[in-house]
Write an enzyme that holds these catalytic residues in place. Structure first.
Site, PDB file in Angstrom:
ATOM      1  N   ASP A 196      -8.075  14.997  12.463  1.00 60.69           N
ATOM      2  CA  ASP A 196      -7.213  15.638  13.457  1.00 60.69           C
ATOM      3  C   ASP A 196      -8.036  16.723  14.162  1.00 60.69           C
ATOM      4  O   ASP A 196      -8.958  17.279  13.564  1.00 60.69           O
ATOM      5  CB  ASP A 196      -6.004  16.249  12.739  1.00 60.69           C
ATOM      6  CG  ASP A 196      -4.823  16.452  13.678  1.00 60.69           C
ATOM      7  OD1 ASP A 196      -4.918  16.071  14.853  1.00 60.69           O
ATOM      8  OD2 ASP A 196      -3.802  16.982  13.216  1.00 60.69           O
ATOM      9  N   LYS A 252       0.175  11.138  17.094  1.00 61.74           N
ATOM     10  CA  LYS A 252      -1.199  10.770  16.720  1.00 61.74           C
ATOM     11  C   LYS A 252      -1.327  10.579  15.201  1.00 61.74           C
ATOM     12  O   LYS A 252      -1.894   9.590  14.748  1.00 61.74           O
ATOM     13  CB  LYS A 252      -2.190  11.832  17.236  1.00 61.74           C
ATOM     14  CG  LYS A 252      -2.163  11.927  18.765  1.00 61.74           C
ATOM     15  CD  LYS A 252      -3.192  12.891  19.320  1.00 61.74           C
ATOM     16  CE  LYS A 252      -2.919  14.332  19.020  1.00 61.74           C
ATOM     17  NZ  LYS A 252      -1.721  14.880  19.687  1.00 61.74           N
ATOM     18  N   THR A 253      -0.791  11.529  14.441  1.00 56.18           N
ATOM     19  CA  THR A 253      -0.856  11.400  12.981  1.00 56.18           C
ATOM     20  C   THR A 253      -0.066  10.170  12.526  1.00 56.18           C
ATOM     21  O   THR A 253      -0.506   9.416  11.659  1.00 56.18           O
ATOM     22  CB  THR A 253      -0.277  12.673  12.311  1.00 56.18           C
ATOM     23  OG1 THR A 253      -0.953  13.800  12.864  1.00 56.18           O
ATOM     24  CG2 THR A 253      -0.468  12.646  10.813  1.00 56.18           C
TER      25      THR A 253
HETATM   26  P1  ATP Z   1      -0.247  16.905  16.214  1.00 59.80           P
HETATM   27  O1  ATP Z   1      -1.003  16.821  17.473  1.00 59.80           O
HETATM   28  O2  ATP Z   1       0.462  18.214  16.040  1.00 59.80           O
HETATM   29  O3  ATP Z   1      -0.989  16.461  15.009  1.00 59.80           O
HETATM   30  P2  ATP Z   1       0.955  14.328  16.391  1.00 59.80           P
HETATM   31  O4  ATP Z   1       0.691  13.847  17.778  1.00 59.80           O
HETATM   32  O5  ATP Z   1       0.048  13.878  15.323  1.00 59.80           O
HETATM   33  O6  ATP Z   1       1.000  15.889  16.412  1.00 59.80           O
HETATM   34  P3  ATP Z   1       3.060  13.283  14.747  1.00 59.80           P
HETATM   35  O7  ATP Z   1       2.984  14.268  13.633  1.00 59.80           O
HETATM   36  O8  ATP Z   1       2.497  11.951  14.536  1.00 59.80           O
HETATM   37  O9  ATP Z   1       2.471  13.943  16.055  1.00 59.80           O
HETATM   38  O10 ATP Z   1       4.587  13.082  15.191  1.00 59.80           O
HETATM   39  C1  ATP Z   1       5.540  14.092  15.098  1.00 59.80           C
HETATM   40  C2  ATP Z   1       6.881  13.529  14.686  1.00 59.80           C
HETATM   41  O11 ATP Z   1       7.404  12.739  15.732  1.00 59.80           O
HETATM   42  C3  ATP Z   1       6.835  12.640  13.445  1.00 59.80           C
HETATM   43  O12 ATP Z   1       7.714  13.140  12.501  1.00 59.80           O
HETATM   44  C4  ATP Z   1       7.358  11.287  13.872  1.00 59.80           C
HETATM   45  O13 ATP Z   1       8.475  10.945  13.091  1.00 59.80           O
HETATM   46  C5  ATP Z   1       7.847  11.468  15.271  1.00 59.80           C
HETATM   47  N1  ATP Z   1       7.288  10.438  16.146  1.00 59.80           N
HETATM   48  C6  ATP Z   1       6.123  10.519  16.806  1.00 59.80           C
HETATM   49  N2  ATP Z   1       5.934   9.437  17.573  1.00 59.80           N
HETATM   50  C7  ATP Z   1       6.996   8.646  17.397  1.00 59.80           C
HETATM   51  C8  ATP Z   1       7.382   7.389  17.938  1.00 59.80           C
HETATM   52  N3  ATP Z   1       6.622   6.748  18.824  1.00 59.80           N
HETATM   53  N4  ATP Z   1       8.540   6.855  17.521  1.00 59.80           N
HETATM   54  C9  ATP Z   1       9.323   7.517  16.646  1.00 59.80           C
HETATM   55  N5  ATP Z   1       9.033   8.710  16.109  1.00 59.80           N
HETATM   56  C10 ATP Z   1       7.883   9.279  16.479  1.00 59.80           C
END
Ligand code: ATP
Length: 331
Positions: A106, A61-62
């Site tokens: 977030d 998501k981030t």
């Molecule tokens: P949270 O809910 O804890 O905020 P999030 O859903 O925002 O988590 P991210 O921080 O965006 O998750 O992603 C975590 C890690 O996974 C990042 O370092 C990113 O490099 C990797 N990542 C996430 N999605 C992908 C993707 N589709 N392709 C490649 N790498 C990814």
């Protein structure tokens, strides 16, 4: 969400983050829909619709919020629901927003109710009334906000009140990734880290990553440590398996918390039903951690079911723990 990341781990995540929609692995439908939303906005020279991203932690998501700002060449402001407890906190943020900014919130479901109301007014009309003072002397001062885009992230869209949810023109539900996508993510990360990883090893790491890119990268980091200390630094299948076993990640990707939840449910509560609060106390974790991190994955694997009376372990869960399901539980 509740998983704390060390500073080293945050820096590591940052380095591996895809920067464009093309670099994002998997989530094809979301990628295509979002590309359209963004391309249309750029072509019209307008700010795009507000975007709501929902799904379990670590699915990107981030990352997607950062990509949105990047593709729009717009500054990204980051905040989170827990940081916005008073409407005034949000008013302060909104008063600093410039035209075209992307505001990432977030855990948007954890804002206070008055802040939520202020936010949906801002999202709809690009203006808010800031109440100054209390009681009969209170006055509403209108604050104009230039057009901007909110990107909200939440573990479940259903946690948001309807009126706020309705202000998002585009909603994307992120789902757990397929093993083949996680395999690609591991290989991409290994390339960025200049790490030699065999095809079997990346597939093994991918399949034990609980459908979650963040975990895939985290496991790769553990495997890299192992390969550097116990071998010559290259990662083959045997090294990957040995490292993952050492870190107690089982072959379905269940980690210690996942197993603790199943264990407590089967051994202490006869398979349930048990309320989520009791379950959380029994595994010494926050309720949110169990509910947002462990439960969705266990439900997805068919190990846990949510019933109106509480959580129950399925026969498959008993068997995964090497136990015999109680008579009558076999469906
Ligand atoms: P949270 O809910 O804890 O905020 P999030 O859903 O925002 O988590 P991210 O921080 O965006 O998750 O992603 C975590 C890690 O996974 C990042 O370092 C990113 O490099 C990797 N990542 C996430 N999605 C992908 C993707 N589709 N392709 C490649 N790498 C990814």
């Amino acid at each position: 969400v509740a998983e704390a990341a060390s500073p080293q781990e945050s820096a590591f995540e940052q380095a591996l983050r895809p920067r464009t929609l093309d670099e994002l692995v998997g989530q094809e439908r979301v990628r295509e829909q979002l590309a359209l939303v963004l391309d249309a906005a750029v072509a019209r020279e307008r700010t795009p619709d507000h975007v709501l991203l929902s799904g379990p932690p670590g699915l990107g998501k981030t990352t997607i919020a950062m990509i949105i700002a990047n593709q729009l060449a717009a500054p990204l402001r980051l905040t989170s629901g827990p940081a916005i407890q008073h409407a005034g906190d949000l008013a302060a943020i909104l008063s600093g927003v410039n035209e075209g900014d992307v505001l990432f919130i977030d855990e948007i479901h954890r804002m206070s109710r008055p802040a939520e109301e202020l936010l949906y007014m801002a999202m709809e009309d690009f203006r808010v009334d800031v109440i100054v003072g209390k009681g009969p002397g209170a006055t509403a001062i209108p604050l104009q906000i230039p057009p901007f885009t909110v990107v909200g992230a939440t573990t479940r869209a259903g946690l948001l009140p309807g009126p706020l949810r309705d202000r998002f023109g585009f909603t994307a539900q992120l789902d757990y990734y397929e093993p083949s996508d996680l395999d690609r993510i591991v290989r991409r990360s290994a390339d960025l880290l200049d790490l030699q990883v065999s095809a079997e090893a990346s597939a093994e790491i991918g399949s034990r990553s609980r459908g979650t890119p963040r975990i895939a990268n985290r496991l790769l980091r553990r495997v890299r440590d192992y390969a550097e200390v116990r071998a010559d630094g290259t990662v083959d299948h045997a090294i990957a398996k040995a490292a993952l076993d050492l870190y107690e990640v089982d072959d379905l990707g269940l980690d210690r918390l996942d197993r603790a939840v199943l264990d407590v449910l089967c051994r202490n509560f006869g398979g349930g039903p048990v309320g989520i609060a009791t379950l959380a106390v029994a595994v010494s974790e926050e309720r949110e951690t169990v509910e947002e991190l462990a439960e969705p994955f266990l439900v997805r694997l068919g190990f846990l079911a949510r019933t109106p009376r509480g959580r129950i372990a399925t026969p498959a869960a008993w068997r995964h723990l090497g136990l015999t399901p109680p008579a009558g539980a076999d469906a």
